[in-house]
Scaffold this motif. Structure first.
Motif, PDB file in Angstrom:
ATOM      1  N   LEU A 103       0.822  -1.200   0.000  1.00  0.00           N
ATOM      2  CA  LEU A 103       0.000   0.000   0.000  1.00  0.00           C
ATOM      3  C   LEU A 103       0.868   1.267   0.000  1.00  0.00           C
ATOM      4  N   PRO A 104       0.370   2.363  -0.586  1.00  0.00           N
ATOM      5  CA  PRO A 104       1.119   3.624  -0.572  1.00  0.00           C
ATOM      6  C   PRO A 104       1.323   4.100   0.866  1.00  0.00           C
ATOM      7  N   PRO A 105       2.544   4.411   1.257  1.00  0.00           N
ATOM      8  CA  PRO A 105       2.773   4.843   2.648  1.00  0.00           C
ATOM      9  C   PRO A 105       1.990   6.095   3.007  1.00  0.00           C
ATOM     10  N   GLU A 106       1.760   6.974   2.034  1.00  0.00           N
ATOM     11  CA  GLU A 106       1.016   8.198   2.324  1.00  0.00           C
ATOM     12  C   GLU A 106      -0.401   7.875   2.779  1.00  0.00           C
ATOM     13  N   ARG A 107      -0.996   6.873   2.146  1.00  0.00           N
ATOM     14  CA  ARG A 107      -2.364   6.490   2.516  1.00  0.00           C
ATOM     15  C   ARG A 107      -2.400   5.917   3.926  1.00  0.00           C
ATOM     16  N   GLU A 108      -1.400   5.122   4.278  1.00  0.00           N
ATOM     17  CA  GLU A 108      -1.375   4.529   5.607  1.00  0.00           C
ATOM     18  C   GLU A 108      -1.157   5.596   6.685  1.00  0.00           C
ATOM     19  N   LEU A 109      -0.305   6.559   6.412  1.00  0.00           N
ATOM     20  CA  LEU A 109      -0.096   7.651   7.357  1.00  0.00           C
ATOM     21  C   LEU A 109      -1.368   8.487   7.502  1.00  0.00           C
ATOM     22  N   HIS A 110      -2.083   8.661   6.411  1.00  0.00           N
ATOM     23  CA  HIS A 110      -3.365   9.365   6.428  1.00  0.00           C
ATOM     24  C   HIS A 110      -4.324   8.661   7.383  1.00  0.00           C
ATOM     25  N   THR A 111      -4.351   7.336   7.334  1.00  0.00           N
ATOM     26  CA  THR A 111      -5.224   6.560   8.215  1.00  0.00           C
ATOM     27  C   THR A 111      -4.850   6.752   9.686  1.00  0.00           C
ATOM     28  N   VAL A 112      -3.550   6.721   9.982  1.00  0.00           N
ATOM     29  CA  VAL A 112      -3.092   6.917  11.358  1.00  0.00           C
ATOM     30  C   VAL A 112      -3.493   8.298  11.870  1.00  0.00           C
ATOM     31  N   VAL A 113      -3.294   9.304  11.052  1.00  0.00           N
ATOM     32  CA  VAL A 113      -3.618  10.671  11.460  1.00  0.00           C
ATOM     33  C   VAL A 113      -5.106  10.805  11.757  1.00  0.00           C
ATOM     34  N   LEU A 114      -5.942  10.354  10.832  1.00  0.00           N
ATOM     35  CA  LEU A 114      -7.378  10.565  10.984  1.00  0.00           C
ATOM     36  C   LEU A 114      -7.984   9.698  12.076  1.00  0.00           C
ATOM     37  N   ASN A 115      -7.500   8.473  12.222  1.00  0.00           N
ATOM     38  CA  ASN A 115      -8.094   7.543  13.189  1.00  0.00           C
ATOM     39  C   ASN A 115      -7.541   7.681  14.595  1.00  0.00           C
ATOM     40  N   ALA A 116      -6.309   8.175  14.726  1.00  0.00           N
ATOM     41  CA  ALA A 116      -5.661   8.190  16.036  1.00  0.00           C
ATOM     42  C   ALA A 116      -5.216   9.584  16.464  1.00  0.00           C
ATOM     43  N   VAL A 117      -4.473  10.268  15.604  1.00  0.00           N
ATOM     44  CA  VAL A 117      -3.907  11.555  15.997  1.00  0.00           C
ATOM     45  C   VAL A 117      -4.989  12.629  16.136  1.00  0.00           C
ATOM     46  N   VAL A 118      -5.890  12.695  15.184  1.00  0.00           N
ATOM     47  CA  VAL A 118      -6.933  13.730  15.234  1.00  0.00           C
ATOM     48  C   VAL A 118      -7.841  13.559  16.448  1.00  0.00           C
ATOM     49  N   PRO A 119      -8.354  12.359  16.762  1.00  0.00           N
ATOM     50  CA  PRO A 119      -9.152  12.226  17.983  1.00  0.00           C
ATOM     51  C   PRO A 119      -8.389  12.621  19.245  1.00  0.00           C
ATOM     52  N   LEU A 120      -7.095  12.292  19.285  1.00  0.00           N
ATOM     53  CA  LEU A 120      -6.274  12.704  20.425  1.00  0.00           C
ATOM     54  C   LEU A 120      -6.234  14.224  20.534  1.00  0.00           C
ATOM     55  N   ARG A 121      -5.976  14.886  19.416  1.00  0.00           N
ATOM     56  CA  ARG A 121      -5.863  16.346  19.436  1.00  0.00           C
ATOM     57  C   ARG A 121      -7.186  17.014  19.797  1.00  0.00           C
ATOM     58  N   LEU A 122      -8.275  16.515  19.243  1.00  0.00           N
ATOM     59  CA  LEU A 122      -9.568  17.139  19.521  1.00  0.00           C
ATOM     60  C   LEU A 122      -9.997  16.891  20.964  1.00  0.00           C
ATOM     61  N   ALA A 123      -9.717  15.693  21.471  1.00  0.00           N
ATOM     62  CA  ALA A 123     -10.023  15.420  22.880  1.00  0.00           C
ATOM     63  C   ALA A 123      -9.231  16.344  23.789  1.00  0.00           C
ATOM     64  N   ARG A 124      -7.968  16.525  23.465  1.00  0.00           N
ATOM     65  CA  ARG A 124      -7.118  17.399  24.285  1.00  0.00           C
ATOM     66  C   ARG A 124      -7.593  18.845  24.220  1.00  0.00           C
ATOM     67  N   ALA A 125      -8.137  19.252  23.088  1.00  0.00           N
ATOM     68  CA  ALA A 125      -8.610  20.627  22.943  1.00  0.00           C
ATOM     69  C   ALA A 125      -9.865  20.889  23.765  1.00  0.00           C
ATOM     70  N   CYS A 126     -10.748  19.892  23.869  1.00  0.00           N
ATOM     71  CA  CYS A 126     -12.025  20.162  24.545  1.00  0.00           C
ATOM     72  C   CYS A 126     -12.055  19.755  26.012  1.00  0.00           C
ATOM     73  N   LEU A 127     -11.191  18.828  26.425  1.00  0.00           N
ATOM     74  CA  LEU A 127     -11.283  18.337  27.804  1.00  0.00           C
ATOM     75  C   LEU A 127     -11.076  19.404  28.883  1.00  0.00           C
ATOM     76  N   PRO A 128     -10.125  20.332  28.733  1.00  0.00           N
ATOM     77  CA  PRO A 128      -9.993  21.339  29.798  1.00  0.00           C
ATOM     78  C   PRO A 128     -11.291  22.103  30.057  1.00  0.00           C
ATOM     79  N   GLY A 129     -12.011  22.451  29.001  1.00  0.00           N
ATOM     80  CA  GLY A 129     -13.278  23.142  29.178  1.00  0.00           C
ATOM     81  C   GLY A 129     -14.331  22.267  29.830  1.00  0.00           C
ATOM     82  N   LEU A 130     -14.409  21.007  29.423  1.00  0.00           N
ATOM     83  CA  LEU A 130     -15.368  20.089  30.020  1.00  0.00           C
ATOM     84  C   LEU A 130     -15.082  19.903  31.508  1.00  0.00           C
ATOM     85  N   ILE A 131     -13.813  19.731  31.836  1.00  0.00           N
ATOM     86  CA  ILE A 131     -13.429  19.538  33.242  1.00  0.00           C
ATOM     87  C   ILE A 131     -13.748  20.785  34.068  1.00  0.00           C
ATOM     88  N   ALA A 132     -13.454  21.949  33.505  1.00  0.00           N
ATOM     89  CA  ALA A 132     -13.728  23.194  34.225  1.00  0.00           C
ATOM     90  C   ALA A 132     -15.221  23.365  34.495  1.00  0.00           C
TER      91      ALA A 132
END
Length: 264
Positions: A103-132
């Motif tokens: 498989l093209p490595p770019e496609r696999e990295l795309h999958t990692v970013v969208l499935n793992a990195v993005v949820p991590l980043r969005l969770a980190r962005a909203c959790l401080p407000g939710l906790i507060a």
């Protein structure tokens, strides 16, 4: 009486499938929405329909969450104290189909970013407000394959394993603040995902398919009740603990047999 105690929810991957189902169910309950996806035309159509049907406020963010500058837009929106988001649904995801070495490595990295990195980043962005605020939740849409080796979908399975592990730990960390984090372990779901990933479905068992609405309902009920995980569908609820309890050698043998049968 409203089932879901949220004023506004952000749903990623909201233009179709499971994300659209989350958006529809939340709008029916009077929850305002921030809809995020790449396909702006579909988002605008959905927003117009839901606003007319349910009288809710809907914001459309046409974003490609694999693009650094665009994911920052979503992070800033989640962290905005003047426009609080009480529920984040991390649903956007992708997968390829084929043997990892081919498989093209770019496609696999795309999958990692969208499935793992993005949820991590969005969770980190909203959790401080939710906790507060001492309330709110996050739904992370994962998969049963998170506990399996998955030939021809190696990166997808690995990225979902990361998401499931992260989600379970976050649920433990923030529960004392009144914030709920729920992992949705999905099985086969009719959502358009397989077609977009190029995964053939002819050989997949017909009786085990879930609807996008089933998955979304299970996720929303679980996060509102404070449950750290949910498995939509009785057959899958039985299967997941069995897969987790089996020796890995047995899991690999079963997976290999199923994979070879589907390739025959």
């Amino acid at each position: 009486m409203r089932r879901f105690p949220y004023g506004t929810a952000m749903v990623t991957g909201a233009s179709s499938g499971i994300g659209e189902a989350f958006a529809r169910l939340l709008a029916q309950e009077g929850v305002g929405l921030v809809l995020v996806a790449r396909r702006g035309d579909l988002l605008k159509q959905l927003a117009s329909e839901l606003e007319s049907a349910h009288g809710v406020d809907i914001e459309v963010l046409q974003l490609d969450l694999t693009d650094e500058s665009q994911v920052i837009v979503a992070e800033k929106r989640l962290a905005d104290p003047d426009r609080p988001v009480e529920l984040l649904v991390n649903n956007a995801g992708s997968s390829g189909s084929g043997y990892f070495a081919e498989l093209p490595p770019e496609r696999e990295l795309h999958t990692v970013v969208l499935n793992a990195v993005v949820p991590l980043r969005l969770a980190r962005a909203c959790l401080p407000g939710l906790i507060a605020r001492g309330a709110g939740g996050i739904v992370n849409v994962s998969s049963l394959v998170a506990v399996l080796p998955k030939p021809r979908s190696a990166t997808y399975a690995a990225s979902k394993a990361f998401l499931s592990s992260l989600s379970e730990t976050l649920a433990m960390e923030v529960a004392r603040h009144g914030v709920h984090v729920t992992t949705v372990h999905t099985g086969l779901t009719r959502s358009g995902f397989h077609a977009a990933a190029g995964v053939p479905t002819d050989a997949l068992p017909r009786m085990k398919w879930l609807t996008a609405d089933q998955v979304a309902r299970a996720g929303l009920d679980a996060v509102a009740a404070g449950r750290p995980s949910t498995v939509p569908g009785l057959a899958y609820r039985i299967r997941l603990p069995l897969m987790r309890s089996m020796p890995r050698s047995v899991v690999r043998a079963i997976t290999r047999r199923v994979h070879e049968a589907r390739q025959a």
